[in-house]
Design an enzyme around this catalytic site. Sequence first.
Site, PDB file in Angstrom:
ATOM      1  N   ASN A   1     -10.702  -2.445   4.663  1.00 59.87           N
ATOM      2  CA  ASN A   1     -11.147  -1.595   3.572  1.00 59.87           C
ATOM      3  C   ASN A   1     -12.615  -1.249   3.811  1.00 59.87           C
ATOM      4  OD1 ASN A   1      -8.772  -1.977   1.444  1.00 59.87           O
ATOM      5  ND2 ASN A   1      -9.210  -3.974   2.327  1.00 59.87           N
TER       6      ASN A   1
ATOM      7  N   ASN B   1       0.835  -1.194   0.000  1.00 56.85           N
ATOM      8  CA  ASN B   1       0.000   0.000   0.000  1.00 56.85           C
ATOM      9  C   ASN B   1       0.873   1.248   0.000  1.00 56.85           C
ATOM     10  OD1 ASN B   1      -2.530  -1.411   0.166  1.00 56.85           O
ATOM     11  ND2 ASN B   1      -2.031  -1.859   2.301  1.00 56.85           N
TER      12      ASN B   1
ATOM     13  N   ASN C   1      -7.325  -5.519  -8.904  1.00 54.87           N
ATOM     14  CA  ASN C   1      -6.950  -4.766 -10.106  1.00 54.87           C
ATOM     15  C   ASN C   1      -5.467  -4.895 -10.409  1.00 54.87           C
ATOM     16  OD1 ASN C   1      -9.461  -3.712 -10.907  1.00 54.87           O
ATOM     17  ND2 ASN C   1      -9.338  -2.080  -9.377  1.00 54.87           N
TER      18      ASN C   1
ATOM     19  N   GLU D   1      -9.585   2.668   0.814  1.00 57.91           N
ATOM     20  CA  GLU D   1      -8.727   1.488   0.774  1.00 57.91           C
ATOM     21  C   GLU D   1      -7.736   1.488   1.937  1.00 57.91           C
ATOM     22  OE1 GLU D   1      -6.558  -1.165  -2.672  1.00 57.91           O
ATOM     23  OE2 GLU D   1      -7.097   0.907  -3.095  1.00 57.91           O
ATOM     24  N   ARG D   2      -7.686   0.365   2.613  1.00 57.65           N
ATOM     25  CA  ARG D   2      -6.762   0.200   3.742  1.00 57.65           C
ATOM     26  C   ARG D   2      -5.334   0.511   3.308  1.00 57.65           C
ATOM     27  NH1 ARG D   2      -5.431  -5.821   6.002  1.00 57.65           N
ATOM     28  NH2 ARG D   2      -4.777  -5.950   3.819  1.00 57.65           N
TER      29      ARG D   2
ATOM     30  N   CYS E   1     -11.367  -0.307  -6.634  1.00 63.37           N
ATOM     31  CA  CYS E   1     -10.712  -1.353  -5.834  1.00 63.37           C
ATOM     32  C   CYS E   1     -11.347  -2.682  -6.202  1.00 63.37           C
ATOM     33  CB  CYS E   1     -10.872  -1.068  -4.344  1.00 63.37           C
ATOM     34  SG  CYS E   1     -10.205  -2.374  -3.271  1.00 63.37           S
ATOM     35  N   GLY E   2     -10.545  -3.576  -6.776  1.00 66.97           N
ATOM     36  CA  GLY E   2     -11.058  -4.855  -7.252  1.00 66.97           C
ATOM     37  C   GLY E   2     -11.596  -5.744  -6.156  1.00 66.97           C
ATOM     38  N   THR E   3     -10.852  -5.863  -5.048  1.00 67.56           N
ATOM     39  CA  THR E   3     -11.334  -6.739  -3.977  1.00 67.56           C
ATOM     40  C   THR E   3     -12.557  -6.141  -3.287  1.00 67.56           C
ATOM     41  OG1 THR E   3      -9.695  -5.822  -2.427  1.00 67.56           O
ATOM     42  CG2 THR E   3      -9.110  -7.874  -3.576  1.00 67.56           C
TER      43      THR E   3
ATOM     44  N   CYS F   1      -4.728  -7.871  -4.209  1.00 67.76           N
ATOM     45  CA  CYS F   1      -5.087  -6.665  -4.961  1.00 67.76           C
ATOM     46  C   CYS F   1      -5.660  -7.126  -6.293  1.00 67.76           C
ATOM     47  CB  CYS F   1      -3.870  -5.770  -5.163  1.00 67.76           C
ATOM     48  SG  CYS F   1      -4.230  -4.280  -6.120  1.00 67.76           S
TER      49      CYS F   1
END
Length: 274
Positions: free
Chosen positions: A191, A63, A74, A209-210, A218-220, A72
């Site tokens: 997140n 990060n 993306n 996002e964390r 953010c994909g996740t 991650c």
Amino acid sequence: MDIKAFKMDGLGNDFVIIDQRSQDFNLDKDQIIKICDRSFIGCDQLILIKKNKEIDANVEFFNSDGSISGACGNGTRCVADLLSKESGKKEITLLTTSGSLKSKILGNNLVETEIGIPKVNWQEIPLSKQLDTQDLKIEIIDRNNTKHIGGIAINVGNPHIIFFVDDIEAFDLKNIGPKIENHPLFPEKCNVTLAKVINRNLIKVKVWERGAGLTKACGTAACATAVAANINNLVEKTTDIEFVLGSLTISIDERNSIHMKGPVSDIKNINIKL
């Protein structure tokens, strides 16, 4: 130190990607923070690609605050696209700290990644104490000082909390995000997503996002939101998660495994001088 790197993004969620298979050096936390700082190079996450003799590569995610990220979505899709263009392969397997992730290159800059089966038990999130992960009863306050109580916790390689609300713009996520990220209930932080269900095939979201802060995508978080909505029968098994610059399509298969499909940017070569 001169470092060859790449810049890519998925819907504005941007990354500096460094291929360590051909460059022998180590980065400390301060150097990672410097690279991620937008007054220098700037990105949401830094990604390191490392050798793996069994599969295509190992990847490590960091990060912008220098902390390690287990997953991650993306970023995985961007690295898969990068390695596909290098090798010509249409399927890429990457090993992360959260497990092995397989991606398919679909053409036209579209990449689909199987994220795996989500975790919903309180120990797996993890939470600091036993609670119903589908109703954490955490309070958030909107711009009109109206209290909203809820929160659904999902782990998709990293911990997420999702709040389903009527209007995502009614909340100051820049203020709420860090408070929830650092809530004592989340020993590994989390997140934070605000989500509004538009219909059974579309959810609009904003994400804190964390370790990175407000992000364009953010994909996740998209995966966790789709899972939370499915558990509560708010959407179909395949749904679009809409961010500022576009959407990711999230599907949940018969094994309950999550698949994420969306665009990646073109690849930009950069040089970093540290």
